[in-house]
Each structure stands twice: as structure tokens, then as C-alpha cells.
Design a protein around this motif. Structure first.
Motif, PDB file in Angstrom:
ATOM      1  N   ALA A  75       0.847  -1.208   0.000  1.00  0.00           N
ATOM      2  CA  ALA A  75       0.000   0.000   0.000  1.00  0.00           C
ATOM      3  C   ALA A  75       0.872   1.244   0.000  1.00  0.00           C
ATOM      4  O   ALA A  75       1.927   1.267   0.628  1.00  0.00           O
ATOM      5  N   GLY A 100       0.668   5.200   1.097  1.00  0.00           N
ATOM      6  CA  GLY A 100      -0.090   6.256   1.769  1.00  0.00           C
ATOM      7  C   GLY A 100       0.189   7.562   1.043  1.00  0.00           C
ATOM      8  O   GLY A 100       0.161   7.628  -0.193  1.00  0.00           O
ATOM      9  N   SER A 101       0.528   8.600   1.810  1.00  0.00           N
ATOM     10  CA  SER A 101       0.823   9.887   1.168  1.00  0.00           C
ATOM     11  C   SER A 101       2.308  10.006   0.794  1.00  0.00           C
ATOM     12  O   SER A 101       2.755  11.059   0.377  1.00  0.00           O
ATOM     13  N   ALA A 112      -8.901   4.687   4.369  1.00  0.00           N
ATOM     14  CA  ALA A 112      -7.434   4.638   4.422  1.00  0.00           C
ATOM     15  C   ALA A 112      -6.775   5.804   3.702  1.00  0.00           C
ATOM     16  O   ALA A 112      -5.614   6.103   3.951  1.00  0.00           O
ATOM     17  N   SER A 119       4.235  16.411  13.359  1.00  0.00           N
ATOM     18  CA  SER A 119       4.683  17.779  13.065  1.00  0.00           C
ATOM     19  C   SER A 119       4.031  18.323  11.802  1.00  0.00           C
ATOM     20  O   SER A 119       4.056  19.519  11.558  1.00  0.00           O
ATOM     21  N   SER A 174      -1.195  10.480   5.673  1.00  0.00           N
ATOM     22  CA  SER A 174      -2.430   9.705   5.793  1.00  0.00           C
ATOM     23  C   SER A 174      -2.480   9.038   7.170  1.00  0.00           C
ATOM     24  O   SER A 174      -1.451   8.691   7.754  1.00  0.00           O
ATOM     25  N   ALA A 221       0.643   2.853  10.639  1.00  0.00           N
ATOM     26  CA  ALA A 221       1.428   1.667  10.225  1.00  0.00           C
ATOM     27  C   ALA A 221       2.879   1.784  10.653  1.00  0.00           C
ATOM     28  O   ALA A 221       3.574   0.783  10.803  1.00  0.00           O
ATOM     29  N   THR A 222       3.364   3.028  10.854  1.00  0.00           N
ATOM     30  CA  THR A 222       4.782   3.249  11.152  1.00  0.00           C
ATOM     31  C   THR A 222       5.012   3.843  12.545  1.00  0.00           C
ATOM     32  O   THR A 222       6.099   4.296  12.849  1.00  0.00           O
ATOM     33  N   ALA A 223       3.978   3.860  13.381  1.00  0.00           N
ATOM     34  CA  ALA A 223       4.086   4.407  14.749  1.00  0.00           C
ATOM     35  C   ALA A 223       4.492   5.877  14.748  1.00  0.00           C
ATOM     36  O   ALA A 223       5.269   6.319  15.597  1.00  0.00           O
ATOM     37  N   GLY A 230       2.578  -2.176   7.229  1.00  0.00           N
ATOM     38  CA  GLY A 230       2.082  -2.475   5.880  1.00  0.00           C
ATOM     39  C   GLY A 230       2.073  -3.951   5.559  1.00  0.00           C
ATOM     40  O   GLY A 230       1.816  -4.336   4.414  1.00  0.00           O
ATOM     41  N   PRO A 290       5.957  21.333   4.455  1.00  0.00           N
ATOM     42  CA  PRO A 290       6.456  21.250   5.827  1.00  0.00           C
ATOM     43  C   PRO A 290       7.976  21.158   5.845  1.00  0.00           C
ATOM     44  O   PRO A 290       8.602  20.780   4.850  1.00  0.00           O
ATOM     45  N   ARG A 341      11.814  14.942  21.215  1.00  0.00           N
ATOM     46  CA  ARG A 341      10.417  14.869  21.672  1.00  0.00           C
ATOM     47  C   ARG A 341      10.236  13.674  22.614  1.00  0.00           C
ATOM     48  O   ARG A 341      11.057  12.757  22.604  1.00  0.00           O
ATOM     49  N   ALA A 399       9.824   4.677   9.514  1.00  0.00           N
ATOM     50  CA  ALA A 399       9.635   5.350   8.216  1.00  0.00           C
ATOM     51  C   ALA A 399      10.804   6.250   7.852  1.00  0.00           C
ATOM     52  O   ALA A 399      10.721   6.988   6.876  1.00  0.00           O
ATOM     53  N   LYS A 400      11.886   6.206   8.645  1.00  0.00           N
ATOM     54  CA  LYS A 400      13.003   7.126   8.383  1.00  0.00           C
ATOM     55  C   LYS A 400      14.273   6.325   8.108  1.00  0.00           C
ATOM     56  O   LYS A 400      14.270   5.102   8.163  1.00  0.00           O
TER      57      LYS A 400
END
Ligand code: FAD
Length: 436
Positions: A55, A57-58, A94, A117, A122, A128-130, A177, A298, A339, A391-392
Motif C-alpha cells: 500500500a 499512503g501519502s 485509508a 509535526s 495519511s 502503520a509506522t508508529a 504495511g 512542511p 520529543r 519510516a526514516k
């Protein structure tokens, strides 16, 4: 039950990803076979027909977690938003982004507990990636999930809820995912609230040594930004949650940091126009909790991101460990953000059973240099058991990463139950979760 449909917000100033690339442009996906599911029935057919599928997402992830060398599917048309006033929940398709969702639920008198941030991402991709915001008491965005609907490998629908499905629910929410195609997500709502955001400049790291929790607990959501030079946070962003009718008078000093007298961008020298309102001006939760406005690009735009989660109790030591590399880090860095995230029970969450400090790096788009630095940062953080953001960008060896997830074996059994042929696995998942 109120039912509304949204269309994508006008984003004249917001960076759009190029075809077959992620938002940052550092990943060119390994397939140009991208299908567009216009509804759940079409998605079921796509799932059944594809041997391999991922899938999209954005597309705001910075690594290959969303990649596929066979097929990807976009779910942008699954954009329904259903508010249930009585249950205090909202169920979203979704394809819905937080920036589309927030004004709709706010108009209904509701809010979410937190946001990242940026509002551009999405809901399905974020959970999905916390994906997380900040706040000592705030779990990541996935902790707001009350129920999920997932199309599993055989095309059937799996429905899971926090109240009824215990471990299966805890396994599926931060699903990377890999469990299946999430089609609908039900989120907890709370009454809408106002937030006032105040920025302070130049907080010495020495203040963190004895006041770590007080500083990070000084607001509903607190972020420290640093360039790692001069043993200080260049900016402290404090987001105060206001009770109804409450006003907020920010002090001029915060642990010897000075209140900013103008609106600031976290990256020194960037125009603050793209940032949410500061200067203590109260506003709706969704216009203050993200740092960046929906209608603007952003952060920096062309950039790379990395983030590691360490136990909050070792937060100060971890910061000092990274600081030792400051001369190597700073030349390639736009900014670091610090954070906090409250512990949760979601098996693959970066905050699983651990109150966390997240040490984030927004890098210049200089991957050759950055990839030399990451193993050095990871070596400095190793004593604290760092969990990289899913995701990073990271280079943590798979066995070390896997050792950080005590429920990983059970997660893989759970995935295998619904996807025995590995339809939803990709190279990123194979490498990081399955290779020894
Ligand atoms: C400028 C910027 C700022 C950021 N700020 C933050 C921040 O404050 N906090 C933070 O934690 N992260 C942050 N991120 C990272 C971001 O939150 C994650 O990359 C998140 O995953 C993005 O969601 P997405 O919709 O773009 O997902 P994508 O990148 O498109 O996909 C991510 C993963 O989710 C899966 N997925 C997506 N949709 C579905 C679905 N329907 N069913 C099953 N799986 C699905 C994909 O397969 C993939 O594995 C930031 C990123 C950028 C670019």
C-alpha cells in the motif's frame, strides 16, 4: 452517525511527490505498476490478483518501507469520514489525511489527542509506522486507534478492535504495511480544545540534567530543537493545552531560555510563514499541535530524516552521547528535534512498553555523507537500545533491531496466519524483520 466525504485540500504551496517517488524525492520506487483502488471491492480484486503488493499512503516515508518491486496500490479514493457522536469515535477511509480529517471533527466539536509535526500524512500510513507527536503523557498516533478493517491476502476482511481482540489488535495496529491493506480505521475522539504555542530560545542542555522531565512536561506537547552546537537547544516549542475559557500568560524566561519575540521556523533562517501560530495566541488543537500548516511545504522540502527512540529515563545520557559527534553531524544537518512519547502496548511500536525520548535529525539531502554518520550515531546510542523510526533512514543491523522488539516472533506468526505466502512483504520487511 454523521457521514461526510472530503476531497484533497488545496495545497498550492505544498510540495507534491513526483510520480513513483516519495515526498522527499530520495526514493524512486522499484516498480511503476501502481494501481488505484476506487473502492473496497476493487481493492479486494487487486489483492487477490497480485502475488506481491504494497500500500502507498501519502508517500512521506524516507526509506523503502512502502516500496515494492512488483505492485503498489493507492487508496486515496477511500476518503470517507464517519463521526459517531455517541461512541466518541471517527472512522476514516485509508486515504484520509490528518489535515483533511481535523477540521471535520473539530466542526463536530471533537479533537484527536495528538498530531505529528505535519498534517499532510495519511492516517493509515502514520499508524502503520508508529508516527508520533510529543508529550510525556501522549502516546503515538497509533494509540488512538480503536478498531481496524484490513483486507488480508485471500481478499477477506479482518475486523479487529481494542475492546474485543486483545493481542491480535495489538499486533495489527502498527502493522508496517505487512498484515494486509487497511481500509478503515476507527479513532478515539475527545472534546475539542484550544492550544497556545510559545517558543523560547537558547536553553542550555545543562538545564536538562536535573530538570529533564520538568522541561519536557512543561506543556501538553514540548519539542526541543538543536544544531548540536554550544550545548544548547536553539528553540523550545511549548504547546499548552487550555481548559475551556482559560488564557495563558507565558513567562519571559524558561529555565534561563528567553521567550521569542517573533514567530520562528525551527530551521534557522527559514521563513516562519509555513509554521503554525506561536506567540501564545490560542487556536484550535489542529492548528497548533503540528509545527507546519497544511497548505505549505512542511519542514525544508528536499531533505532526509532519521530518528531513534531511547528510554526516556536515559534521555539526557543519550543526548550527551550524540553530542560527542556534533562536529560530524552539524555540517549535514538542517535541525535536530527532541520529543517525548508515552509507552504503549502495540507490539511493533517504537514506544512499546517504553516511555521514550525521540532524537530526530532533519538532514540536508546529502545521503553519501549522512550514511557515513548514521552508524556512528547508532554506535553512540547502542547502550540505550535505540529503536529507529520505521519510516526514516537508519543503518541499524537487523539482528540488533530485531532484539528491540520482544513480540517480533509473535508478530511474524500473526502475519503468517493471514498472509502465508508473504504477499505483503517487501525488501525492507524481509531485510529488517526476517534476515538474521
Ligand atoms: C516533513 C515530514 C515531517 C514528518 N514528521 C513526522 C513526525 O512529526 N512524527 C513522526 O513520527 N513521523 C514524521 N514523519 C514521518 C511520517 O509520519 C511517516 O513517514 C508516515 O509513515 C507517513 O505516512 P504516509 O501516509 O506518507 O505513509 P507512506 O510513506 O506512504 O507509507 C508508510 C507505510 O505505511 C504503509 N501503509 C500506508 N497505507 C496503508 C494501508 N492503507 N494499509 C496498510 N499499510 C499502509 C505503507 O505500505 C508503508 O509501509 C514526517 C515525514 C515528513 C516528510
Amino acid at each position: 452517525m454523521v457521514s461526510r466525504f472530503t476531497s484533497a485540500a488545496e495545497q498550492q504551496h505544498a510540495q507534491q511527490p513526483a510520480p513513483h517517488e516519495n515526498w522527499a524525492g530520495n526514493i524512486h520506487y522499484s516498480t511503476d505498476h501502481v494501481q488505484d483502488a476506487r473502492n473496497v471491492d476493487e481493492l479486494k480484486l487487486i489483492v487477490v490478483q497480485c502475488k506481491k503488493l504494497r500500500a502507498l499512503g501519502s508517500r512521506h516515508s524516507f526509506n523503502r518501507i512502502a516500496d515494492s518491486n512488483a505492485n503498489q496500490v493507492t487508496l486515496e479514493h477511500l476518503n470517507q469520514i464517519d463521526i459517531d457522536d455517541k461512541a466518541r469515535t471517527v472512522t476514516v477511509g485509508a486515504g484520509v489525511r490528518y489535515g483533511q480529517l481535523a477540521p471535520v471533527i473539530d466542526a463536530g466539536g471533537f479533537a484527536l489527542h495528538n498530531l505529528a509535526s505535519l498534517p499532510h500524512i495519511s492516517v493509515a500510513g502514520a499508524i502503520a509506522t508508529a508516527t508520533h507527536g510529543s508529550g510525556i503523557q501522549n502516546g503515538n498516533l497509533a494509540t488512538a486507534v480503536r478498531a481496524l478493517e484490513i483486507i488480508i491476502a485471500n481478499g477477506n476482511v479482518l475486523r479487529l478492535s481494542r475492546d474485543q481482540d486483545g493481542d491480535h489488535f495489538a499486533a495489527a495496529v502498527v502493522g508496517l504495511g505487512s498484515v494486509g491493506m487497511v481500509t478503515r480505521v476507527t479513532l478515539d475522539l475527545q472534546p475539542t480544545y484550544q492550544v497556545a504555542q510559545t517558543v523560547y530560545q537558547n536553553l542550555s542542555f545543562s538545564e536538562l540534567e536535573h530538570n529533564f522531565d520538568s522541561i519536557f512536561g512543561a506543556g501538553y506537547s514540548v519539542s526541543l530543537f538543536t544544531d548540536w552546537q554550544n550545548h544548547r537547544a536553539t528553540q523550545v516549542w511549548i504547546k499548552h493545552r487550555l481548559a475551556p475559557g482559560e488564557t495563558h500568560d507565558a513567562a519571559d524566561n524558561f529555565y534561563n531560555a528567553k521567550r521569542a519575540t517573533e514567530k520562528l521556523h525551527p530551521i534557522t533562517g527559514h521563513p516562519a510563514e509555513s509554521c503554525t501560530e506561536q506567540m501564545g495566541i490560542p487556536g484550535p488543537w489542529y492548528q497548533r499541535l503540528p509545527h507546519f500548516k497544511m497548505e505549505f511545504t512542511p519542514s525544508s522540502g528536499r531533505e532526509l530524516q532519521t530518528e531513534y527512540f531511547v528510554p526516556r529515563e536515559h534521555g539526557y545520557e543519550a543526548i550527551l552521547a550524540v553530542e560527542k559527534l556534533k562536529e560530524k553531524i552539524t555540517p549535514h544537518l538542517f535541525v535536530t528535534e527532541l520529543r517525548t512519547i508515552a509507552a504503549d502496548d502495540l507490539w511493533m511500536s517504537t514506544a512499546y512498553k517504553r516511555d521514550s525520548l525521540a532524537i530526530h535529525f532533519t538532514w540536508k539531502p546529502e545521503w553519501e555523507a549522512v550514511k557515513q554518520i548514521l552508524p556512528q550515531i547508532e554506535a553512540q546510542l547502542k547502550p540505550f537500545g535505540p529503536r529507529p523510526h520505521w519510516a526514516k533512514l537508519f543503518t541499524v543491523p537487523p539482528p540488533q533491531l530485531q532484539a528491540q522488539y520482544t513480540r517480533l516472533g509473535e508478530f511474524k506468526s500473526f502475519v503468517n496466519q493471514y498472509d502465508p505466502t508473504g504477499k505483503f512483504r517487501n525488501g525492507f520487511i524481509d531485510t529488517n524483520l526476517y534476515s538474521a
